[in-house]
Design a protein around this motif. Structure first.
Motif, PDB file in Angstrom:
ATOM      1  N   UNK A  56       0.855  -1.189   0.000  1.00  0.00           N
ATOM      2  CA  UNK A  56       0.000   0.000   0.000  1.00  0.00           C
ATOM      3  C   UNK A  56       0.889   1.236   0.000  1.00  0.00           C
ATOM      4  N   UNK A  57       0.256   2.386  -0.235  1.00  0.00           N
ATOM      5  CA  UNK A  57       1.006   3.648  -0.269  1.00  0.00           C
ATOM      6  C   UNK A  57       0.663   4.534   0.913  1.00  0.00           C
ATOM      7  N   UNK A  58       0.036   3.961   1.951  1.00  0.00           N
ATOM      8  CA  UNK A  58      -0.329   4.760   3.118  1.00  0.00           C
ATOM      9  C   UNK A  58       0.835   4.819   4.095  1.00  0.00           C
ATOM     10  N   UNK A  59       0.517   5.292   5.333  1.00  0.00           N
ATOM     11  CA  UNK A  59       1.587   5.474   6.318  1.00  0.00           C
ATOM     12  C   UNK A  59       2.257   4.162   6.694  1.00  0.00           C
ATOM     13  N   UNK A  60       1.479   3.098   6.849  1.00  0.00           N
ATOM     14  CA  UNK A  60       2.068   1.812   7.209  1.00  0.00           C
ATOM     15  C   UNK A  60       2.930   1.282   6.069  1.00  0.00           C
ATOM     16  N   UNK A  61       2.474   1.473   4.829  1.00  0.00           N
ATOM     17  CA  UNK A  61       3.298   1.070   3.689  1.00  0.00           C
ATOM     18  C   UNK A  61       4.601   1.849   3.645  1.00  0.00           C
ATOM     19  N   UNK A  62       4.529   3.143   3.956  1.00  0.00           N
ATOM     20  CA  UNK A  62       5.747   3.953   4.009  1.00  0.00           C
ATOM     21  C   UNK A  62       6.684   3.467   5.118  1.00  0.00           C
ATOM     22  N   UNK A  63       6.092   3.074   6.266  1.00  0.00           N
ATOM     23  CA  UNK A  63       6.900   2.539   7.363  1.00  0.00           C
ATOM     24  C   UNK A  63       7.596   1.247   6.946  1.00  0.00           C
ATOM     25  N   UNK A  64       6.879   0.358   6.246  1.00  0.00           N
ATOM     26  CA  UNK A  64       7.485  -0.886   5.786  1.00  0.00           C
ATOM     27  C   UNK A  64       8.616  -0.612   4.805  1.00  0.00           C
ATOM     28  N   UNK A  65       8.390   0.350   3.900  1.00  0.00           N
ATOM     29  CA  UNK A  65       9.436   0.699   2.942  1.00  0.00           C
ATOM     30  C   UNK A  65      10.668   1.270   3.643  1.00  0.00           C
ATOM     31  N   UNK A  66      10.434   2.124   4.651  1.00  0.00           N
ATOM     32  CA  UNK A  66      11.553   2.697   5.406  1.00  0.00           C
ATOM     33  C   UNK A  66      12.317   1.618   6.162  1.00  0.00           C
ATOM     34  N   UNK A  67      11.568   0.660   6.732  1.00  0.00           N
ATOM     35  CA  UNK A  67      12.247  -0.435   7.442  1.00  0.00           C
ATOM     36  C   UNK A  67      13.117  -1.252   6.486  1.00  0.00           C
ATOM     37  N   UNK A  68      12.596  -1.559   5.312  1.00  0.00           N
ATOM     38  CA  UNK A  68      13.383  -2.327   4.354  1.00  0.00           C
ATOM     39  C   UNK A  68      14.646  -1.582   3.954  1.00  0.00           C
ATOM     40  N   UNK A  69      14.519  -0.271   3.739  1.00  0.00           N
ATOM     41  CA  UNK A  69      15.697   0.535   3.385  1.00  0.00           C
ATOM     42  C   UNK A  69      16.701   0.556   4.536  1.00  0.00           C
ATOM     43  N   UNK A  70      16.187   0.680   5.760  1.00  0.00           N
ATOM     44  CA  UNK A  70      17.071   0.695   6.924  1.00  0.00           C
ATOM     45  C   UNK A  70      17.796  -0.634   7.079  1.00  0.00           C
ATOM     46  N   UNK A  71      17.081  -1.745   6.885  1.00  0.00           N
ATOM     47  CA  UNK A  71      17.719  -3.056   6.996  1.00  0.00           C
ATOM     48  C   UNK A  71      18.816  -3.225   5.965  1.00  0.00           C
ATOM     49  N   UNK A  72      18.532  -2.788   4.735  1.00  0.00           N
ATOM     50  CA  UNK A  72      19.561  -2.863   3.687  1.00  0.00           C
ATOM     51  C   UNK A  72      20.777  -2.034   4.056  1.00  0.00           C
TER      52      UNK A  72
END
Length: 555
Positions: free
Chosen positions: A290-306
Motif C-alpha cells: 500500500x502507499x499509506x503510512x504503514x506502507x511507508x513505514x514498511x518501505x523505510x524499514x526495508x531501506x534501513x535493513x539494507x
C-alpha cells in the motif's frame, strides 16, 4: 487521496459505521417498541377480560348473558360481539392467552383499531369480540363499574377478593379512605355524587405520566376504589434507551475493530521484523502492498535493513583489512629479524632482535584484542554457561598476574568456595584479567581483587587500585573502543584502549552491567561487573543485538 492515508480510510469508515449503526438502532427501536406496545395493550386488557368473563359466567341463562353483554356494550360505548369460537382463527399464542383467562389483542396499524378477544369461563364454544377504536374517559370511568359489580357478590370481603384478582391486573387496585387521597374539594364533591374521577400525575422519574381512576363504593361513604396508577406508554424508557445505546456502541466498537485489524496486522509484522533485527537477523523484509503510512513505514524499514547490512559488511571488511594490514608488517619484521643474522656486532644484533620480537608480540596481541572486540561487537556470541566457583577464576588471574612480576602488590579478598555462579568461564576469566591488567597499569602500588554474591541475587567481581582514579565526567568514555583519557596514556603505558570495551561487551552478553566509581579503601578507581548469578539457560544467546550506550552497561 484515501488510498494514500490509512487514517483517512479509518475516518471515512467510521462515518459510514456511525450512519449504519444509527439506522440499525432506529430499526431496532421500532421493532422493540412494536412488541412493547403490543404487550402494553394486552396488559391493560387482561384484568378487564377476567372481570367480564366472570360477570358473564354468573348469569343463569343465555338470555341474561346477552342482556349483560348488551349492558356492558352500552356502558363502554364499544361494540361487543358474542361469536362462536370456531369462527375466529386464533394463533397458538392467542389460544394460550385465552386458556390463561387473558385477553388477545389484535392491532391494526393502518386504521388504528384494536380488536379484543375474550374467552368465556363456562362457555368454550363462544368468544367475546370487542372493537375498540377510540378510548376516552368514558371507557376509563366505566372500568371500576365492572370491578365493583364483581365485588358486590362478596359483601364485607371486598379487600380480600380484590387482592385475589390483583395478579390479573398489571396495575395496582386498592380500597382506601377518601381522606388519604390528595383530592381537592371539587373532586371530593364529584365522588359524593357517585361520579368517578381521573387523576393525572406527571413525574420526572422513569414511570413518566400516570393515570389513576378513583370510583366511589356504593356501600361505603368513606372508602373509594382506586385503580392505578397506570403508566402511559413510554416510547423510549430509560432501560430501552440505555440498552440500545450500549448495543449500538458495541456494534460500533466491532466495526472500529474491523477497521483497525488490517493496520494492527501490518504493525505486528513490523514489530516481528524489529524483534528479528534485535537478534541480529536482518534478512526479514516487509511487504509494501500500500502507499499509506504503514506502507511507508514498511518501505523505510526495508531501506534501513539494507543500509545496516551494508554497514555490517563494511565493518567486517574493515576488520579483515586491519587484520591483514597488521599481520603483513609482522611477517616483514620476522623476515628482518632473520636478516639480522648477518649483523657483525653481536650485542647490537641481539638487542635489535629482542626489540623486533617485542613488536611482533605486541602486534599479535593487538590483533587478538581487535578480533575479540569485533566478535563481541558484531552479534550475540554463543555463551555456554556453566556452574563456576568464583574463587577459582579470581585466584587463577591473581597467580597469572603475579607471574609477570609487575612489581605491584595484588591482594585478593577471596569469596567463600561455596559461592558458585553461572558464567562462561573463558569470558569471565577475560573480564577479570582485563580489569586487573588495567588496574596494574595505572595503580601506584596496590590492587585489590574481590567478588561474591549481592543480596539481590547478582554475582559480581570488583577490582580496585590506588592510582589517580578516573574523573566522573570521563567515566563513560573509558568503555569506548580505542579511547584514551589523555595523551599520557599511550602505548608506553601498555594497552590499546580495547580492554574495557571488551569487558563492557561481555557484561552485556552476561545480562549484567559494569560500573566505575572511586575506591573507598584505596582511593583510586573501582570497577565492578555484576550479572545474574543464575541464568535462565545454561547455553544461551542474548536476544538483543545492540546494547544501551550508558556509563554503567555500555557494551
Amino acid at each position: 487521496m484515501l488510498k494514500h492515508s490509512i487514517f483517512l480510510r479509518i475516518y471515512a469508515g467510521l462515518v459510514i459505521l456511525v450512519v449504519l449503526v444509527a439506522l440499525f438502532g432506529y430499526l431496532l427501536v421500532q421493532i422493540i417498541n412494536y412488541q412493547r406496545a403490543q404487550e402494553y395493550r394486552e396488559s391493560l386488557t387482561d384484568g378487564m377480560a377476567y372481570i367480564i368473563s366472570e360477570g358473564i359466567a354468573r348469569q343463569p341463562n343465555e338470555q341474561q348473558r346477552m342482556d349483560w353483554i348488551s349492558d356492558a356494550s352500552n356502558l363502554l360505548e364499544l361494540p361487543i360481539y358474542y361469536v362462536k369460537a370456531d369462527k375466529v382463527d386464533l394463533t397458538r399464542a392467542e389460544a394460550k392467552r385465552l386458556e390463561e383467562r387473558k385477553a388477545a389483542v389484535r392491532w391494526d396499524a393502518q386504521t388504528l383499531v384494536a380488536y379484543i378477544i375474550i374467552g368465556l369461563k363456562d362457555d368454550p364454544d363462544h368468544l367475546l369480540y370487542i372493537k375498540a377504536e377510540n378510548i376516552t374517559e368514558r371507557q376509563m370511568k366505566a372500568l371500576p363499574v365492572f370491578v365493583l359489580d364483581y365485588l358486590v357478590y362478596y359483601p364485607g370481603q371486598e379487600r380480600e377478593y380484590l387482592q385475589r384478582i390483583q395478579h390479573y391486573f398489571s396495575y395496582p387496585m386498592q380500597i382506601v379512605n377518601v381522606q388519604s387521597l390528595p383530592l381537592d374539594s371539587e373532586q371530593i364533591g364529584r365522588l359524593r355524587l357517585d361520579h368517578s374521577i381521573i387523576l393525572y400525575r406527571d413525574s420526572a422519574s422513569v414511570r413518566g405520566t400516570t393515570i389513576s381512576i378513583v370510583s366511589p363504593i356504593p356501600s361505603s361513604t368513606s372508602d373509594v376504589l382506586v385503580m392505578g396508577p397506570v403508566p402511559l406508554f413510554n416510547w423510549m424508557p430509560f432501560q430501552l434507551a440505555a440498552g440500545i445505546t450500549l448495543l449500538s456502541l458495541f456494534v460500533l466498537s466491532l466495526g472500529v475493530y474491523g477497521l483497525l485489524v488490517p493496520m494492527q496486522r501490518k504493525l505486528r509484522a513490523v514489530n516481528y521484523a524489529l524483534n528479528k533485527m534485535k537478534t541480529g537477523d536482518l534478512s526479514v523484509r516487509l511487504p509494501v502492498d500500500s502507499t499509506d503510512e504503514v506502507g511507508s513505514l514498511a518501505s523505510s524499514y526495508n531501506s534501513m535493513s539494507d543500509h545496516i547490512q551494508r554497514l555490517i559488511e563494511a565493518q567486517r571488511e574493515l576488520m579483515r583489512a586491519v587484520s591483514h594490514e597488521l599481520r603483513t608488517p609482522v611477517a616483514r619484521i620476522r623476515f628482518g629479524m632473520e636478516m639480522l643474522a648477518d649483523e657483525e656486532d653481536y650485542e647490537c644484533r641481539l638487542q635489535q632482535v629482542d626489540m623486533i620480537d617485542k613488536d611482533i608480540e605486541a602486534l599479535n596481541t593487538l590483533i587478538d584484542e581487535i578480533m575479540t572486540y569485533a566478535k563481541l561487537e558484531q552479534g550475540a556470541p554463543s555463551l555456554d554457561f556453566e556452574r563456576i566457583i568464583l574463587f577459582e577464576v579470581l585466584d587463577q588471574v591473581l597467580i597469572e598476574t603475579e607471574a609477570l612480576k609487575t612489581g605491584k602488590t595484588l591482594e585478593l579478598q577471596a569469596p567463600p568456595l561455596a559461592v558458585v555462579v553461572d558464567a562462561e568461564r573463558r569470558y569471565l576469566h577475560r573480564v577479570v584479567q582485563n580489569l586487573v591488567g588495567n588496574a596494574v597499569r595505572y595503580c601506584d602500588s596496590r590492587v585489590l581483587i574481590s567478588g561474591g554474591l549481592s543480596e539481590d541475587g547478582m554475582a559480581y567481581v570488583c577490582v580496585e587500585d590506588d592510582g589517580p582514579g578516573i574523573p566522573e565526567e570521563e567515566r563513560s568514555r573509558v568503555f569506548e573502543a580505542f579511547a584514551r583519557l589523555d595523551d599520557s596514556r599511550t602505548r608506553a603505558s601498555g594497552g590499546y584502549g580495547l580492554g574495557l570495551s571488551i569487558v563492557s561487551r561481555i557484561a552485556y552478553w552476561f545480562g549484567g552491567t559494569v560500573s566505575i566509581d572511586e575506591s573507598p579503601e584505596l582511593g583510586g578507581a573501582r570497577f565492578i561487573m555484576a550479572w545474574p548469578a543464575q541464568q535462565r539457560f545454561k547455553s544461551q544467546k542474548r536476544k538483543n543485538a545492540e546494547p544501551q550506550k550508558d556509563a554503567g552497561s555500555e557494551a
